[in-house]
Motif scaffolding. Structure first.
Motif, PDB file in Angstrom:
ATOM      1  N   SER A  39      43.515  52.830  50.196  1.00  0.00           N
ATOM      2  CA  SER A  39      42.185  52.664  49.608  1.00  0.00           C
ATOM      3  C   SER A  39      42.165  52.997  48.124  1.00  0.00           C
ATOM      4  CB  SER A  39      41.161  53.524  50.353  1.00  0.00           C
ATOM      5  OG  SER A  39      41.484  54.891  50.196  1.00  0.00           O
ATOM      6  N   SER A  40      43.220  53.643  47.623  1.00  0.00           N
ATOM      7  CA  SER A  40      43.257  53.993  46.200  1.00  0.00           C
ATOM      8  C   SER A  40      43.690  52.830  45.312  1.00  0.00           C
ATOM      9  CB  SER A  40      44.180  55.192  45.975  1.00  0.00           C
ATOM     10  OG  SER A  40      45.526  54.825  46.197  1.00  0.00           O
ATOM     11  N   ILE A  41      44.184  51.743  45.897  1.00  0.00           N
ATOM     12  CA  ILE A  41      44.589  50.578  45.103  1.00  0.00           C
ATOM     13  C   ILE A  41      43.328  49.805  44.700  1.00  0.00           C
ATOM     14  CG2 ILE A  41      45.954  48.454  45.092  1.00  0.00           C
ATOM     15  CD1 ILE A  41      47.604  51.038  45.293  1.00  0.00           C
ATOM     16  N   GLN A  42      43.072  49.699  43.399  1.00  0.00           N
ATOM     17  CA  GLN A  42      41.845  49.083  42.896  1.00  0.00           C
ATOM     18  C   GLN A  42      42.148  47.832  42.068  1.00  0.00           C
ATOM     19  OE1 GLN A  42      38.769  50.244  43.652  1.00  0.00           O
ATOM     20  NE2 GLN A  42      39.802  51.760  44.933  1.00  0.00           N
ATOM     21  N   PRO A  43      41.515  46.692  42.413  1.00  0.00           N
ATOM     22  CA  PRO A  43      41.678  45.486  41.593  1.00  0.00           C
ATOM     23  C   PRO A  43      41.177  45.725  40.169  1.00  0.00           C
ATOM     24  CG  PRO A  43      40.675  44.957  43.704  1.00  0.00           C
ATOM     25  CD  PRO A  43      40.703  46.440  43.595  1.00  0.00           C
ATOM     26  N   GLY A  44      41.922  45.206  39.206  1.00  0.00           N
ATOM     27  CA  GLY A  44      41.546  45.339  37.806  1.00  0.00           C
ATOM     28  C   GLY A  44      41.999  46.642  37.169  1.00  0.00           C
ATOM     29  N   ILE A  45      42.372  47.623  37.971  1.00  0.00           N
ATOM     30  CA  ILE A  45      42.812  48.912  37.432  1.00  0.00           C
ATOM     31  C   ILE A  45      44.314  49.082  37.605  1.00  0.00           C
ATOM     32  CG2 ILE A  45      42.614  51.416  37.694  1.00  0.00           C
ATOM     33  CD1 ILE A  45      39.715  50.942  38.569  1.00  0.00           C
ATOM     34  N   ASP A  46      44.813  48.808  38.812  1.00  0.00           N
ATOM     35  CA  ASP A  46      46.234  49.000  39.104  1.00  0.00           C
ATOM     36  C   ASP A  46      47.050  47.776  38.719  1.00  0.00           C
ATOM     37  OD1 ASP A  46      46.399  51.648  40.326  1.00  0.00           O
ATOM     38  OD2 ASP A  46      45.112  50.805  41.884  1.00  0.00           O
ATOM     39  N   ASN A  47      48.372  47.994  38.567  1.00  0.00           N
ATOM     40  CA  ASN A  47      49.303  46.906  38.306  1.00  0.00           C
ATOM     41  C   ASN A  47      50.486  47.053  39.263  1.00  0.00           C
ATOM     42  OD1 ASN A  47      50.867  48.984  37.264  1.00  0.00           O
ATOM     43  ND2 ASN A  47      50.383  48.485  35.136  1.00  0.00           N
ATOM     44  N   LYS A  48      51.501  46.187  39.121  1.00  0.00           N
ATOM     45  CA  LYS A  48      52.649  46.209  40.030  1.00  0.00           C
ATOM     46  C   LYS A  48      53.344  47.564  40.040  1.00  0.00           C
ATOM     47  CE  LYS A  48      53.846  41.322  40.140  1.00  0.00           C
ATOM     48  NZ  LYS A  48      54.913  40.330  39.968  1.00  0.00           N
ATOM     49  N   GLN A  49      53.499  48.153  38.862  1.00  0.00           N
ATOM     50  CA  GLN A  49      54.201  49.425  38.762  1.00  0.00           C
ATOM     51  C   GLN A  49      53.429  50.542  39.467  1.00  0.00           C
ATOM     52  OE1 GLN A  49      54.873  50.683  34.726  1.00  0.00           O
ATOM     53  NE2 GLN A  49      56.787  51.695  35.271  1.00  0.00           N
ATOM     54  N   ALA A  87      50.392  47.116  69.998  1.00  0.00           N
ATOM     55  CA  ALA A  87      49.120  47.798  70.228  1.00  0.00           C
ATOM     56  C   ALA A  87      48.236  47.697  68.986  1.00  0.00           C
ATOM     57  CB  ALA A  87      49.359  49.258  70.582  1.00  0.00           C
ATOM     58  N   GLN A  88      48.824  47.871  67.818  1.00  0.00           N
ATOM     59  CA  GLN A  88      48.107  47.754  66.550  1.00  0.00           C
ATOM     60  C   GLN A  88      48.994  47.001  65.571  1.00  0.00           C
ATOM     61  OE1 GLN A  88      47.408  51.717  65.190  1.00  0.00           O
ATOM     62  NE2 GLN A  88      46.083  52.255  66.893  1.00  0.00           N
ATOM     63  N   HIS A  89      48.371  46.172  64.747  1.00  0.00           N
ATOM     64  CA  HIS A  89      49.122  45.419  63.735  1.00  0.00           C
ATOM     65  C   HIS A  89      48.235  45.289  62.513  1.00  0.00           C
ATOM     66  CE1 HIS A  89      52.049  42.581  62.160  1.00  0.00           C
ATOM     67  NE2 HIS A  89      51.039  41.836  61.790  1.00  0.00           N
ATOM     68  N   GLN A  90      48.796  45.567  61.353  1.00  0.00           N
ATOM     69  CA  GLN A  90      48.027  45.473  60.125  1.00  0.00           C
ATOM     70  C   GLN A  90      48.905  44.932  59.012  1.00  0.00           C
ATOM     71  OE1 GLN A  90      46.160  49.122  58.891  1.00  0.00           O
ATOM     72  NE2 GLN A  90      45.752  48.361  56.851  1.00  0.00           N
ATOM     73  N   VAL A  91      48.351  44.035  58.219  1.00  0.00           N
ATOM     74  CA  VAL A  91      49.027  43.513  57.035  1.00  0.00           C
ATOM     75  C   VAL A  91      48.133  43.785  55.837  1.00  0.00           C
ATOM     76  CG1 VAL A  91      49.936  41.471  55.874  1.00  0.00           C
ATOM     77  CG2 VAL A  91      50.193  41.707  58.341  1.00  0.00           C
ATOM     78  N   LEU A  92      48.668  44.503  54.867  1.00  0.00           N
ATOM     79  CA  LEU A  92      47.963  44.770  53.623  1.00  0.00           C
ATOM     80  C   LEU A  92      48.542  43.813  52.581  1.00  0.00           C
ATOM     81  CD1 LEU A  92      46.033  46.640  51.962  1.00  0.00           C
ATOM     82  CD2 LEU A  92      48.081  47.964  51.410  1.00  0.00           C
ATOM     83  N   ALA A  93      47.716  42.910  52.068  1.00  0.00           N
ATOM     84  CA  ALA A  93      48.156  41.923  51.075  1.00  0.00           C
ATOM     85  C   ALA A  93      47.586  42.313  49.709  1.00  0.00           C
ATOM     86  CB  ALA A  93      47.688  40.530  51.460  1.00  0.00           C
ATOM     87  N   VAL A  94      48.462  42.566  48.756  1.00  0.00           N
ATOM     88  CA  VAL A  94      48.045  42.915  47.403  1.00  0.00           C
ATOM     89  C   VAL A  94      48.423  41.743  46.511  1.00  0.00           C
ATOM     90  CG1 VAL A  94      48.252  44.580  45.526  1.00  0.00           C
ATOM     91  CG2 VAL A  94      48.499  45.351  47.887  1.00  0.00           C
ATOM     92  N   ARG A  95      47.397  41.030  45.997  1.00  0.00           N
ATOM     93  CA  ARG A  95      47.629  39.873  45.126  1.00  0.00           C
ATOM     94  C   ARG A  95      47.535  40.301  43.672  1.00  0.00           C
ATOM     95  NH1 ARG A  95      45.235  37.669  49.495  1.00  0.00           N
ATOM     96  NH2 ARG A  95      46.248  35.864  50.396  1.00  0.00           N
ATOM     97  N   PHE A  96      48.405  39.688  42.859  1.00  0.00           N
ATOM     98  CA  PHE A  96      48.462  40.017  41.437  1.00  0.00           C
ATOM     99  C   PHE A  96      48.110  38.785  40.614  1.00  0.00           C
ATOM    100  CE2 PHE A  96      51.443  42.846  43.569  1.00  0.00           C
ATOM    101  CZ  PHE A  96      51.049  44.078  43.087  1.00  0.00           C
ATOM    102  N   ASP A  97      47.547  39.019  39.423  1.00  0.00           N
ATOM    103  CA  ASP A  97      47.308  37.920  38.494  1.00  0.00           C
ATOM    104  C   ASP A  97      48.585  37.672  37.696  1.00  0.00           C
ATOM    105  OD1 ASP A  97      47.446  39.951  36.603  1.00  0.00           O
ATOM    106  OD2 ASP A  97      45.305  39.937  36.139  1.00  0.00           O
ATOM    107  N   PRO A  98      48.631  36.633  36.856  1.00  0.00           N
ATOM    108  CA  PRO A  98      49.861  36.339  36.100  1.00  0.00           C
ATOM    109  C   PRO A  98      50.324  37.481  35.191  1.00  0.00           C
ATOM    110  CG  PRO A  98      48.409  34.440  36.066  1.00  0.00           C
ATOM    111  CD  PRO A  98      47.646  35.563  36.710  1.00  0.00           C
ATOM    112  N   ALA A  99      49.412  38.360  34.783  1.00  0.00           N
ATOM    113  CA  ALA A  99      49.782  39.478  33.916  1.00  0.00           C
ATOM    114  C   ALA A  99      50.367  40.652  34.705  1.00  0.00           C
ATOM    115  CB  ALA A  99      48.560  39.948  33.127  1.00  0.00           C
ATOM    116  N   GLY A 100      50.308  40.607  36.040  1.00  0.00           N
ATOM    117  CA  GLY A 100      50.858  41.679  36.862  1.00  0.00           C
ATOM    118  C   GLY A 100      49.852  42.718  37.285  1.00  0.00           C
ATOM    119  N   ASN A 101      48.563  42.452  37.029  1.00  0.00           N
ATOM    120  CA  ASN A 101      47.509  43.380  37.452  1.00  0.00           C
ATOM    121  C   ASN A 101      47.001  42.988  38.835  1.00  0.00           C
ATOM    122  OD1 ASN A 101      47.541  44.800  34.965  1.00  0.00           O
ATOM    123  ND2 ASN A 101      46.347  43.144  34.049  1.00  0.00           N
TER     124      ASN A 101
END
Length: 156
Positions: A39-49, A87-101
């Protein structure tokens, strides 16, 4: 009378030990989900690193389309000698823009899992079918035969 009680107690103990061996086995596979970190991953704030520093290396990355990192997590239960069930299955998909954010973060569950059933146990191929003995002895006499491109032996 004491012998019957002793045999009854022994049989009860044997049944309890056998039933203990049938307990369900729980296995975590893939990424272990930590709700606080995901939940700490925020669009527009975080990047790949920063995502890699928070969640670690992804389970796999997209090869086509926008750059996306996938973190796959499964929890399976199974009884001994039985195929595991998810029993449980989850996929977290983190998409990045061309700049890596981070552009978006999406979570999906077992509702998007596709179960494939292959058609038969052989892959169809073009050509003729060869048997075991034809594979084994098929080249006898073919080496140096006319039309194969190999030089024919002239003999002594």
């Amino acid at each position: 009378m004491k012998a019957v009680r002793f045999l009854g107690a022994g049989a009860l103990m044997a049944c309890l030990l056998a039933a203990g061996g049938c307990a369900s086995i729980t296995e975590n596979r893939g990424f272990i989900v930590d709700r606080t970190l995901t939940s700490s991953i925020q669009p527009g704030i975080d990047n790949k690193q920063s995502v890699q520093g928070t969640l670690g290396h992804p389970s796999f990355e997209s090869q086509f389309g926008p750059p996306t990192w996938y973190y796959v997590s499964s929890v399976t239960h199974r009884k001994p000698f039985v195929k595991p069930r998810i029993a449980q299955h989850q996929v977290l998909a983190v998409r990045f823009d061309p700049a890596g954010n981070v552009a978006s973060v999406e979570t999906s569950g077992v509702d998007k899992v596709v179960y494939l059933s292959p058609d038969g146990d052989e892959t169809p191929t073009v050509g003729r079918e060869r048997g075991f003995f034809e594979d084994l002895f098929g080249n006898i006499g073919a080496v140096g035969a006319p039309g194969t491109g190999a030089p024919a032996s002239t003999g002594p």
